[in-house]
Design an enzyme around this catalytic site. Structure first.
Site, mmCIF file in Angstrom:
data_model
loop_
_atom_site.group_PDB
_atom_site.id
_atom_site.type_symbol
_atom_site.label_atom_id
_atom_site.label_comp_id
_atom_site.label_asym_id
_atom_site.label_seq_id
_atom_site.Cartn_x
_atom_site.Cartn_y
_atom_site.Cartn_z
ATOM 1 N N GLU A 277 6.002 10.784 -18.299
ATOM 2 C CA GLU A 277 5.086 9.914 -17.532
ATOM 3 C C GLU A 277 5.219 8.466 -17.998
ATOM 4 O O GLU A 277 5.136 7.538 -17.197
ATOM 5 C CB GLU A 277 3.636 10.387 -17.666
ATOM 6 N N TRP A 280 7.832 7.021 -16.049
ATOM 7 C CA TRP A 280 7.471 6.529 -14.707
ATOM 8 C C TRP A 280 6.927 5.106 -14.788
ATOM 9 O O TRP A 280 7.138 4.293 -13.901
ATOM 10 C CB TRP A 280 6.443 7.455 -14.048
ATOM 11 N N TRP A 308 2.233 0.364 11.927
ATOM 12 C CA TRP A 308 0.973 0.550 11.198
ATOM 13 C C TRP A 308 -0.202 0.308 12.148
ATOM 14 O O TRP A 308 -0.079 -0.464 13.112
ATOM 15 C CB TRP A 308 0.875 -0.422 10.022
ATOM 16 N N ASN A 343 -4.740 10.693 -11.281
ATOM 17 C CA ASN A 343 -3.457 10.493 -10.601
ATOM 18 C C ASN A 343 -3.261 11.414 -9.389
ATOM 19 O O ASN A 343 -2.824 10.976 -8.330
ATOM 20 C CB ASN A 343 -2.307 10.692 -11.597
ATOM 21 N N TRP A 361 0.196 0.419 3.664
ATOM 22 C CA TRP A 361 0.012 0.710 2.238
ATOM 23 C C TRP A 361 -0.504 -0.508 1.459
ATOM 24 O O TRP A 361 -1.176 -0.356 0.439
ATOM 25 C CB TRP A 361 1.304 1.245 1.610
ATOM 26 N N TRP A 384 2.338 3.016 -4.582
ATOM 27 C CA TRP A 384 1.953 2.971 -3.164
ATOM 28 C C TRP A 384 3.187 3.122 -2.275
ATOM 29 O O TRP A 384 3.160 3.841 -1.275
ATOM 30 C CB TRP A 384 1.199 1.668 -2.841
HETATM 31 C C1 LIG Z 1 -1.322 5.065 -5.202
HETATM 32 C C2 LIG Z 1 -1.207 4.969 -6.707
HETATM 33 C C3 LIG Z 1 -1.518 3.769 -7.351
HETATM 34 C C4 LIG Z 1 -1.386 3.658 -8.744
HETATM 35 N N1 LIG Z 1 -1.723 2.466 -9.357
HETATM 36 C C5 LIG Z 1 -1.584 2.353 -10.700
HETATM 37 C C6 LIG Z 1 -1.927 1.136 -11.358
HETATM 38 O O1 LIG Z 1 -2.319 0.143 -10.745
HETATM 39 N N2 LIG Z 1 -1.812 1.090 -12.719
HETATM 40 C C7 LIG Z 1 -1.355 2.163 -13.447
HETATM 41 O O2 LIG Z 1 -1.270 2.068 -14.676
HETATM 42 N N3 LIG Z 1 -0.993 3.312 -12.833
HETATM 43 C C8 LIG Z 1 -1.101 3.445 -11.499
HETATM 44 N N4 LIG Z 1 -0.767 4.629 -10.898
HETATM 45 C C9 LIG Z 1 -0.098 5.690 -11.699
HETATM 46 C C10 LIG Z 1 -1.026 6.743 -12.339
HETATM 47 O O3 LIG Z 1 -1.924 7.237 -11.388
HETATM 48 C C11 LIG Z 1 -1.808 6.190 -13.526
HETATM 49 O O4 LIG Z 1 -0.938 5.556 -14.433
HETATM 50 C C12 LIG Z 1 -2.527 7.317 -14.289
HETATM 51 O O5 LIG Z 1 -3.409 7.997 -13.420
HETATM 52 C C13 LIG Z 1 -3.297 6.731 -15.446
HETATM 53 O O6 LIG Z 1 -4.070 7.689 -16.077
HETATM 54 P P1 LIG Z 1 -3.743 8.168 -17.550
HETATM 55 O O7 LIG Z 1 -3.596 6.995 -18.446
HETATM 56 O O8 LIG Z 1 -4.753 9.179 -17.916
HETATM 57 O O9 LIG Z 1 -2.319 8.835 -17.353
HETATM 58 P P2 LIG Z 1 -1.534 9.909 -18.231
HETATM 59 O O10 LIG Z 1 -1.268 11.077 -17.348
HETATM 60 O O11 LIG Z 1 -2.194 10.163 -19.504
HETATM 61 O O12 LIG Z 1 -0.120 9.197 -18.456
HETATM 62 C C14 LIG Z 1 0.151 8.366 -19.588
HETATM 63 C C15 LIG Z 1 0.615 7.004 -19.125
HETATM 64 O O13 LIG Z 1 1.829 7.101 -18.392
HETATM 65 C C16 LIG Z 1 1.842 6.129 -17.346
HETATM 66 N N5 LIG Z 1 1.910 6.817 -16.052
HETATM 67 C C17 LIG Z 1 1.483 8.054 -15.762
HETATM 68 N N6 LIG Z 1 1.755 8.361 -14.481
HETATM 69 C C18 LIG Z 1 2.364 7.275 -13.948
HETATM 70 C C19 LIG Z 1 2.900 6.968 -12.653
HETATM 71 N N7 LIG Z 1 2.889 7.868 -11.656
HETATM 72 N N8 LIG Z 1 3.446 5.763 -12.448
HETATM 73 C C20 LIG Z 1 3.495 4.840 -13.458
HETATM 74 N N9 LIG Z 1 3.015 5.078 -14.705
HETATM 75 C C21 LIG Z 1 2.457 6.288 -14.946
HETATM 76 C C22 LIG Z 1 0.565 5.334 -17.454
HETATM 77 O O14 LIG Z 1 0.813 4.163 -18.197
HETATM 78 C C23 LIG Z 1 -0.354 6.295 -18.199
HETATM 79 O O15 LIG Z 1 -1.369 5.649 -18.918
HETATM 80 C C24 LIG Z 1 -0.906 4.765 -9.492
HETATM 81 C C25 LIG Z 1 -0.606 5.973 -8.831
HETATM 82 C C26 LIG Z 1 -0.768 6.068 -7.464
HETATM 83 C C27 LIG Z 1 -0.424 7.377 -6.785
#
Ligand SMILES: Cc1cc2nc3c(=O)[nH]c(=O)nc-3n(C[C@H](O)[C@H](O)[C@H](O)COP(=O)(O)OP(=O)(O)OC[C@H]3O[C@@H](n4cnc5c(N)ncnc54)[C@H](O)[C@@H]3O)c2cc1C
Length: 483
Positions: A277, A280, A308, A343, A361, A384
């Site tokens: 993650e 990502w 759109w 997420n 979006w 997005w």
């Molecule tokens: C439509 C949409 C918009 C999003 N906008 C943001 C945003 O503005 N800022 C943001 O930090 N994340 C965003 N995310 C990605 C993800 O949802 C969040 O990073 C995650 O939910 C954060 O929670 P956590 O720290 O508990 O994640 P955990 O599951 O604990 O993951 C650990 C870390 O990995 C990174 N990470 C995890 N999943 C993703 C992902 N899919 N993409 C990029 N990094 C990821 C984050 O830095 C996160 O803190 C978005 C996802 C979607 C679907």
């Protein structure tokens, strides 16, 4: 006068802060934060981010005080502020962490010239990502557009450096002027909506490190399963705002998780999924760095012609969590109340907006930008676009989430829904995901009047899915795709 001005930007921490560490070895250090509201940006800080920044700067100032230093806060054009600081202090060297995110950037080129003019040196350092996006590329020297080969290439890259400790900071003979944090006016002045954020979060480095420690020792073993269950309070790390504001470095997170995996086989599975993650996050930064209009234009240019729909009523219902789809309403209300959304639910609400409602979006990205405490230009834009099907990774447009099936799968007993949509509290599990299927007796005994106490669905999933697929087919067969 020898000494260094160290800039804090999206690196609001003392551990693993390379510019701070390097400067400390050279003599006295003046830590500075400049709130530059003169930069013209498409993405001025959102409300939730401003709230977080206020708390985070407060924590950083306290942490610096505790080690005999001080945070100098200034406001205004960062170039002019720094010029004035050089003139006031006689310190001609400026060290800073290189920012890949445009909304946080200090004009680096001008800094180099400024310091040179005074006979000093501006130096930038790593820190925001594990790998700098310019170091990772395909064999053809082009940027990656697909996650798996990107991440494999990262993992073959040179070893990730070890995080640095807090340095010993020597204070300057005289401290330059400082303005009170309150003068930045980051907190709302009219209607204070931040009460609920106060209850959910504590910003700052100490809290970030605590959250990481707790997650690694207690929750990471189960992460591979738990990360998709939105009702679990510790299913994911909730490190995202801490990472965004640089209260903890991704390098620190990486090493702590890696060490835990090495020491305990039970953490291997969950730990490895977690590290991916972080991958990502790296990928999102890679994309924004190489495709710098990622935040406004579809990466797949065909989508410039997508039909759109402009529908303010539906957009408002989505924003307010009044769509009639409980899982979507729970997610949007979680976002409003806590500044964060799980997420899995981010994916479901985003798919509903762009595919069922066919709203652009960018409308969703803007709302998230204003309301998320972890609003991050790279991750938000890339995610997005990924959900909309116009981004880098293969998330085919025709993969349209069915909100009801997603809800049944990931919130089977409706615990998450009941937490954020209290009007559905008494709804039996069987109907909580789709209240419109319940008969009048069931609705009455659950205290629900559809259309009054809880909305009917604003869009029919099956019909709007068909419409979206037709629009996509037309786009595919249009001249736009061919050209
Ligand atoms: C439509 C949409 C918009 C999003 N906008 C943001 C945003 O503005 N800022 C943001 O930090 N994340 C965003 N995310 C990605 C993800 O949802 C969040 O990073 C995650 O939910 C954060 O929670 P956590 O720290 O508990 O994640 P955990 O599951 O604990 O993951 C650990 C870390 O990995 C990174 N990470 C995890 N999943 C993703 C992902 N899919 N993409 C990029 N990094 C990821 C984050 O830095 C996160 O803190 C978005 C996802 C979607 C679907």
């Amino acid at each position: 006068m020898t000494g260094t001005i160290v800039l804090f930007n999206l690196n609001l921490r003392l551990h693993d802060n390379v510019p701070l560490h390097t400067a400390a070895a050279n003599g006295p250090v003046i830590p500075v934060y400049i709130y530059d509201n003169t930069i013209k940006t498409r993405w001025p800080l959102g409300g939730a981010s401003k709230w977080w920044l206020h708390q985070s700067l407060n924590a950083l100032a306290n942490d610096l005080n505790a080690i005999g230093s001080k945070l100098i806060i200034r406001e205004g054009n960062s170039y002019l502020v720094l010029k004035e600081l050089i003139q006031q202090t006689g310190y001609k060297d400026i060290y800073f962490e290189h920012s890949i995110l445009p909304e946080a950037s200090i004009p680096e080129d001008r800094l180099y010239k400024l310091c040179k003019r005074f006979g000093g040196e501006a130096r930038r350092f790593r820190g925001q990502t594990l790998f700098h996006p310019s170091q990772i590329h395909t064999k053809d020297q082009t940027p990656y557009k697909v996650f798996t080969p990107f991440w494999n290439s990262c993992l073959k890259h040179e070893a990730i450096p070890t995080p640095l400790p807090i340095p010993h900071l020597q204070a300057p003979e005289n401290w330059p002027d400082n303005i009170p944090l309150e003068d930045l006016k980051l907190l709302p002045t009219d209607f204070d909506w931040t009460n609920s954020l106060d209850k959910c979060w504590q910003a700052g480095e100490t809290q970030a490190r605590k959250a990481l420690d707790q997650f690694v020792s207690e929750n990471i073993d189960q992460y591979d399963n738990d990360r998709d269950i939105p009702s679990l309070k510790h299913g994911t790390s909730k490190l995202s705002p801490h990472l965004h504001f640089g209260e903890i470095s991704p390098i620190t997170v990486w090493h702590q998780v890696k060490n835990a995996i090495d020491l305990s086989p039970s953490k291997d599975r969950g730990g490895k999924v977690f590290l991916k993650e972080l991958g990502w996050r790296e990928f999102s930064y890679h994309l924004l760095y190489h495709f710098n209009d990622l935040d406004q234009a579809p990466l797949n240019k065909t989508f410039q012609h997508f039909p759109w729909v402009k529908d303010t009523g539906s957009l408002t219902a989505w924003q307010k969590g009044q769509t009639g789809y409980p899982i979507i309403d729970a997610g949007m209300r979680e976002l409003w109340q806590t500044g964060w959304m799980h997420n899995r639910v981010r994916m479901i609400v985003a798919s509903f907006l762009v595919k069922n409602l066919r709203i652009h979006w960018l409308e969703g990205a803007k709302w998230f930008w204003d309301t998320l405490v972890d609003a991050d230009l790279a991750s938000n834009s890339a995610s997005w676009q990924w959900v909309a099907g116009c981004g880098a990774e293969v998330a085919p447009y025709f993969r349209i989430f069915n909100p009801t099936l997603q809800s049944k799968k990931f919130d089977p007993d409706g615990e998450y829904i009941r937490r954020y949509v209290p009007e559905l509290k008494k709804m039996p599990d069987k109907h909580i995901h789709e209240p419109w299927t319940a008969n009048q007796d069931i609705l009455e005994s659950a205290g629900i009047k559809l259309g009054k106490t809880y909305p009917r669905p604003i869009a029919d999933h099956k019909a709007t899915r068909e419409e979206a697929l037709i629009a996509y087919q037309q786009l595919k067969s249009s001249k736009a795709l061919v050209s």
